[in-house]
Design a protein around this motif. Structure first.
Motif, PDB file in Angstrom:
ATOM      1  N   LYS A 163       0.814  -1.218   0.000  1.00  0.00           N
ATOM      2  CA  LYS A 163       0.000   0.000   0.000  1.00  0.00           C
ATOM      3  C   LYS A 163       0.849   1.271   0.000  1.00  0.00           C
ATOM      4  O   LYS A 163       0.553   2.230  -0.740  1.00  0.00           O
ATOM      5  N   THR A 164       1.918   1.311   0.796  1.00  0.00           N
ATOM      6  CA  THR A 164       2.780   2.499   0.800  1.00  0.00           C
ATOM      7  C   THR A 164       3.551   2.608  -0.505  1.00  0.00           C
ATOM      8  O   THR A 164       3.748   3.715  -1.033  1.00  0.00           O
ATOM      9  N   THR A 165       3.980   1.492  -1.061  1.00  0.00           N
ATOM     10  CA  THR A 165       4.653   1.522  -2.363  1.00  0.00           C
ATOM     11  C   THR A 165       3.741   2.116  -3.430  1.00  0.00           C
ATOM     12  O   THR A 165       4.165   2.952  -4.235  1.00  0.00           O
ATOM     13  N   LEU A 166       2.476   1.724  -3.441  1.00  0.00           N
ATOM     14  CA  LEU A 166       1.524   2.269  -4.404  1.00  0.00           C
ATOM     15  C   LEU A 166       1.340   3.768  -4.188  1.00  0.00           C
ATOM     16  O   LEU A 166       1.313   4.551  -5.146  1.00  0.00           O
ATOM     17  N   LEU A 167       1.225   4.202  -2.931  1.00  0.00           N
ATOM     18  CA  LEU A 167       1.068   5.630  -2.637  1.00  0.00           C
ATOM     19  C   LEU A 167       2.282   6.414  -3.124  1.00  0.00           C
ATOM     20  O   LEU A 167       2.140   7.492  -3.712  1.00  0.00           O
ATOM     21  N   ARG A 168       3.481   5.892  -2.886  1.00  0.00           N
ATOM     22  CA  ARG A 168       4.704   6.582  -3.298  1.00  0.00           C
ATOM     23  C   ARG A 168       4.824   6.648  -4.824  1.00  0.00           C
ATOM     24  O   ARG A 168       5.360   7.616  -5.369  1.00  0.00           O
ATOM     25  N   ILE A 169       4.313   5.642  -5.513  1.00  0.00           N
ATOM     26  CA  ILE A 169       4.310   5.685  -6.979  1.00  0.00           C
ATOM     27  C   ILE A 169       3.353   6.768  -7.474  1.00  0.00           C
ATOM     28  O   ILE A 169       3.672   7.514  -8.411  1.00  0.00           O
ATOM     29  N   ILE A 170       2.194   6.887  -6.844  1.00  0.00           N
ATOM     30  CA  ILE A 170       1.249   7.947  -7.225  1.00  0.00           C
ATOM     31  C   ILE A 170       1.875   9.321  -7.003  1.00  0.00           C
ATOM     32  O   ILE A 170       1.710  10.239  -7.805  1.00  0.00           O
ATOM     33  N   GLY A 171       2.629   9.450  -5.908  1.00  0.00           N
ATOM     34  CA  GLY A 171       3.255  10.726  -5.591  1.00  0.00           C
ATOM     35  C   GLY A 171       4.539  11.005  -6.331  1.00  0.00           C
ATOM     36  O   GLY A 171       5.053  12.132  -6.280  1.00  0.00           O
ATOM     37  N   GLY A 172       5.107  10.009  -7.000  1.00  0.00           N
ATOM     38  CA  GLY A 172       6.337  10.199  -7.745  1.00  0.00           C
ATOM     39  C   GLY A 172       7.608   9.928  -6.965  1.00  0.00           C
ATOM     40  O   GLY A 172       8.710  10.206  -7.441  1.00  0.00           O
ATOM     41  N   PHE A 173       7.476   9.361  -5.759  1.00  0.00           N
ATOM     42  CA  PHE A 173       8.647   9.060  -4.936  1.00  0.00           C
ATOM     43  C   PHE A 173       9.231   7.677  -5.240  1.00  0.00           C
ATOM     44  O   PHE A 173      10.313   7.347  -4.783  1.00  0.00           O
TER      45      PHE A 173
END
Length: 367
Positions: A51-61
């Motif tokens: 879930k955090t990996t997906l969030l970071r991909i959405i944010g560009g991190f």
């Protein structure tokens, strides 16, 4: 599973077949989901589910190994974080301890070279929004945990992002403060009208705050729906077990579905339940029954649905409920949460009771 949007409801965020690999570990297996405009959307799952990996991909991190991310229809997969219409509240807040409250909030505007007078006005406006007016000159170490949380949220909101990303921001707070901040986040999301994407492993938190929830397991989205849908009609054993408290009983289909219901044999007990999957007679299935959906009494009317006898083997007082452990005739066990009223408090260990469960509260799962 996922309910797609109509053409007239363009999503705020589109995640299309996103994959992420770290060396020999696959963190995301082709994840796809649409997140609506002005929606409070939660990514929920256990640690390590992606879930955090997906969030970071959405944010560009993080860069995806494959797939596409669009924000308001625009592909952002190749854009750095500062060029996306997003802002992020990190789990550990990442505030600058040597700066004051207002200086922390001004920082992203200064990076964008916002004129000083306009930046100051926006910072003071957002301070009022998060209810920190008058505290702009304090240092970060002079604030409580909840106040620091508000500063981090204010810093994320000050640039008017279209999508706000929140990575378990309430995890370090005590229970009472966490509940207060849940209400505060919902208030702020409605006030600013942005899309909030919230990562959490706390299912009660996700249910209380979200318009919709995506439940994740091992790098995949297992089910997307409203809190009511996720809780009342889980799509599989994992969701039923992860969300709330469920009894999970092995059974065999005794009668194929007629409409939405089928009959399942659990030992010598026959239960009529809600069946959303395609099943056939003789098929092994799992029956999910929420603790609080079970009715227990010393005796019940004979016309009650799914009624059978059980023995009370344990009673726990939980304040808001009595939790009974019930033994069935062929060794299976059920747990039931009852309101701690006079009738239920009279039930003691060793008592023989009658159990009844409405068919709509018996969910038949094919996995």
């Amino acid at each position: 599973m996922m309910d797609r949007l109509t053409v007239h409801e363009a999503p705020a965020v589109e995640v299309v077949d996103v994959r992420k690999e770290f060396a020999n570990f696959i963190a995301l297996h082709g994840v796809s989901v649409d997140i609506r405009r002005n929606e409070f959307f939660s990514l929920l799952g256990p640690s390590g589910c992606g879930k955090t990996t997906l969030l970071r991909i959405i944010g560009g991190f993080e860069a995806p190994t494959g797939g596409e991310v669009r924000i308001h229809g625009e592909s952002v997969v190749d854009l750095p974080p500062y060029r996306r219409k997003t802002n992020m509240v990190f789990q550990h807040l990442a505030l600058f301890p040597h700066l004051s409250v207002v200086e922390n909030i001004l920082f992203p505007l200064e990076m964008k070279r916002t004129p000083a007078a306009l930046a100051r006005k926006k910072a003071m406006d957002v301070l009022e929004m998060v209810r920190l007016s008058g505290m702009q000159d304090r240092k970060i170490h002079e604030l409580s945990g909840g106040q620091r949380q508000r500063v981090a949220i204010a810093r994320a909101l000050v640039g008017d992002p279209e999508v706000v990303l929140l990575d378990e921001p309430l995890g370090a707070l005590d229970l009472k403060l966490r509940l207060q901040m849940q209400e505060e986040l919902r208030r702020l999301q409605k006030a600013v009208g942005s899309t909030f994407i919230f990562v959490t492993h706390d299912q009660a938190e996700a249910i209380a705050m979200s318009d919709r929830i995506a439940v994740m397991q091992a790098g995949r989205i297992i089910q997307v729906g409203t809190p009511h849908d996720i809780y009342e009609t889980p799509s599989c054993r994992f969701v039923a077990d992860f969300i709330g408290h469920s009894n999970l009983l092995k059974g065999v289909v005794a009668q194929e579905p007629g409409g939405e219901h089928c009959v399942v044999s659990v030992g010598d007990i026959r239960l009529t339940g809600l069946c959303r999957a395609t099943v056939t007679r003789g098929q092994d299935v799992t029956v999910a029954i929420r603790y609080e959906k079970i009715r227990v009494a010393r005796s019940l009317p004979k016309n009650c649905s799914n009624a059978f006898d059980a023995d009370v083997v344990d009673v726990k007082y939980l304040g808001s409920a009595l939790r009974l452990k019930l033994a069935l005739s062929q060794g299976q066990q059920l747990q039931a949460d009852l309101p701690p009223d006079f009738e239920s408090s009279a039930i003691r260990q060793g008592a023989r009771v009658t159990v009844s469960i409405e068919p709509s509260n018996v969910v038949v799962l094919a996995d």
